[in-house]
Design a protein around this motif. Structure first.
Motif, PDB file in Angstrom:
ATOM      1  N   ARG A   1       0.839  -1.206   0.000  1.00  0.00           N
ATOM      2  CA  ARG A   1       0.000   0.000   0.000  1.00  0.00           C
ATOM      3  C   ARG A   1       0.870   1.250   0.000  1.00  0.00           C
TER       4      ARG A   1
ATOM      5  N   GLU B   1      -0.847   3.379   7.048  1.00  0.00           N
ATOM      6  CA  GLU B   1      -2.197   3.063   7.560  1.00  0.00           C
ATOM      7  C   GLU B   1      -2.101   2.067   8.720  1.00  0.00           C
TER       8      GLU B   1
ATOM      9  N   ASP C   1       1.321   4.208  -2.888  1.00  0.00           N
ATOM     10  CA  ASP C   1       0.997   5.598  -2.591  1.00  0.00           C
ATOM     11  C   ASP C   1       2.135   6.551  -2.923  1.00  0.00           C
TER      12      ASP C   1
ATOM     13  N   ARG D   1      -2.280   9.558   5.706  1.00  0.00           N
ATOM     14  CA  ARG D   1      -2.386   9.135   4.303  1.00  0.00           C
ATOM     15  C   ARG D   1      -1.071   8.574   3.762  1.00  0.00           C
ATOM     16  N   VAL D   2      -0.173   8.182   4.624  1.00  0.00           N
ATOM     17  CA  VAL D   2       1.061   7.537   4.169  1.00  0.00           C
ATOM     18  C   VAL D   2       1.126   6.133   4.766  1.00  0.00           C
TER      19      VAL D   2
END
Lengths: 231, 231
Positions: A167, B208, A171, B205-206
DNA sequence: TCACAAGCAAGAGCGGTGCTCTCGTTTCAT
DNA sequence: ATGAAACGAGAGCACCGCTCTTGCTTGTGA
């Protein structure tokens, strides 16, 4: 066109800059907590209410200073990376780290503004998100060029971290292997741990020769993201 | 004897504690910047000037909270180390790191008070120095027991860092080799880099799955100070 | 060209803050 | 028991962020 329309617009730009400059001066002198809109206005020879034509609130002024600070340290990092263009990845990495540290030591209160406790509310304003990523992008780029060049050496990824690593990689750098992406994020935060402890005084009476100490620590950080020590 | 002399002294202790409790409540609700002496006094049903009988200034109240916070996170670290008494050094290390992180996530504003931007002046009051070292001492002790037990594996020390490493070793842990001491200080600061980035929202947002991410990063930090991964 | 809307500086004022000083009262030690 | 120390309450000072109103200046569209 987006050119300045007239004297009015030009004056607005200049006054806005003057307010930020004076605010930065007071920030450097007394810290964010004691930054006062009234004092800024006073120093600029205007009445405090006039200042609200340019910044709707004290927090908006602080946000502007935060954006500028992110841009400033980001520019310092980019400049260091460019200056070390021809060097090996590990050396470029440490050069960027040292530039970040040098900026922080030179602008401690601005550093505290962006990497210390969040001063206004708790959620960073939208405007700050992009500038905040500039240093990280520089680090990512160094790793990317090392990866596509001489390669990187990384320990295997633990199984339970793989989904998150995938993930993160998607990103921040889809072209990089997940293990590298996650190592980069960790090294990124650890770099600022080193800098924060120095700037915020935790190294007081512990580390004396901070230049040398930091240089070695930064280099080891680079090795932690897989950058190779020598040809 | 040092027993409480009378009702007066007992009341003073209780009121002092009540002030700190209420201050901590407001700290958790609004952050250090909005902590107000008047509001604390109001909530306690006393007039603001009465509060100055117990704390000479707002900064003194904050300092008391800082000392308590250092003690609190220090106790959490010591407790985690004790609970992992029987485990291998690397596992004890990660257990302590996770305890520090858990404390920070549970008390973000208190964490910001001690590891964020210094709020009052710039130099930490003398009272805070000893409590501030408790977490570090726990980490040092883990490394010490690993060193005198199964040993540690560390990369060689760069020549230019050796004098400083010797100095650091003499200061914080004279019985440990300089290379280990310097690695400990670096890992110590990097640990708080990881925690600060999470608590201060830089991982927004980097990262989680922060639990897993942190666990792996903390483990690698332990390996960076030479703790061995497996028998 | 000129009237009108928008942008602007200035001032007064509101509620809040940290902090000081004074004034009675209560508590404790001698 | 008496005097000193500690204490709570209140008024007040200087400062803060922020709002509102009042005129003046500037730029623009009819």
């Amino acid at each position: 066109m987006t050119t300045v329309r007239g004297a009015r617009a030009r004056a607005r730009i200049e006054i806005t800059a003057a307010i930020k400059d004076e605010a930065r001066t007071q920030l450097a002198a007394e810290g964010a907590a004691k930054l006062s809109l009234r004092a800024v206005a006073r120093e600029l020879g205007m009445v405090s209410s006039a200042l609200y034509r340019y910044f709707p609130s004290r927090d908006d002024l602080l946000t502007a200073l935060i954006v500028d600070a992110y841009d400033s340290v980001g520019a310092a990092a980019e400049q260091a990376a460019a200056a070390a263009e021809q060097e090996r990845p590990l050396d470029r990495w440490t050069a960027v780290c040292r530039a970040v540290r040098a900026w922080a030591v030179a602008h401690p209160h601005e550093y505290a503004l962006i990497y210390g406790s969040p001063v206004p509310g708790y959620t960073a304003p939208q405007d700050t998100i992009v500038p905040a990523s500039r240093v990280g992008l520089v680090l990512i780029d160094i790793a990317r060029r090392a990866h596509t060049g001489e390669g990187v050496a990384l320990p295997p990824l633990p199984d339970d971290l793989r989904p998150e690593a995938v993930r993160i990689s998607a990103d921040i750098a889809p072209d990089l292997p997940p293990a590298l992406a996650v190592a980069l994020v960790a090294a990124w935060s650890q770099l600022f741990g080193l800098v924060s402890f120095e700037v915020f005084g935790q190294f007081h009476r512990v580390v004396e020769d901070r230049d040398t100490f930091f240089a070695t620590a930064a280099r080891r950080l680079g090795q932690d993201v897989g950058l190779l020590p020598r040809g």
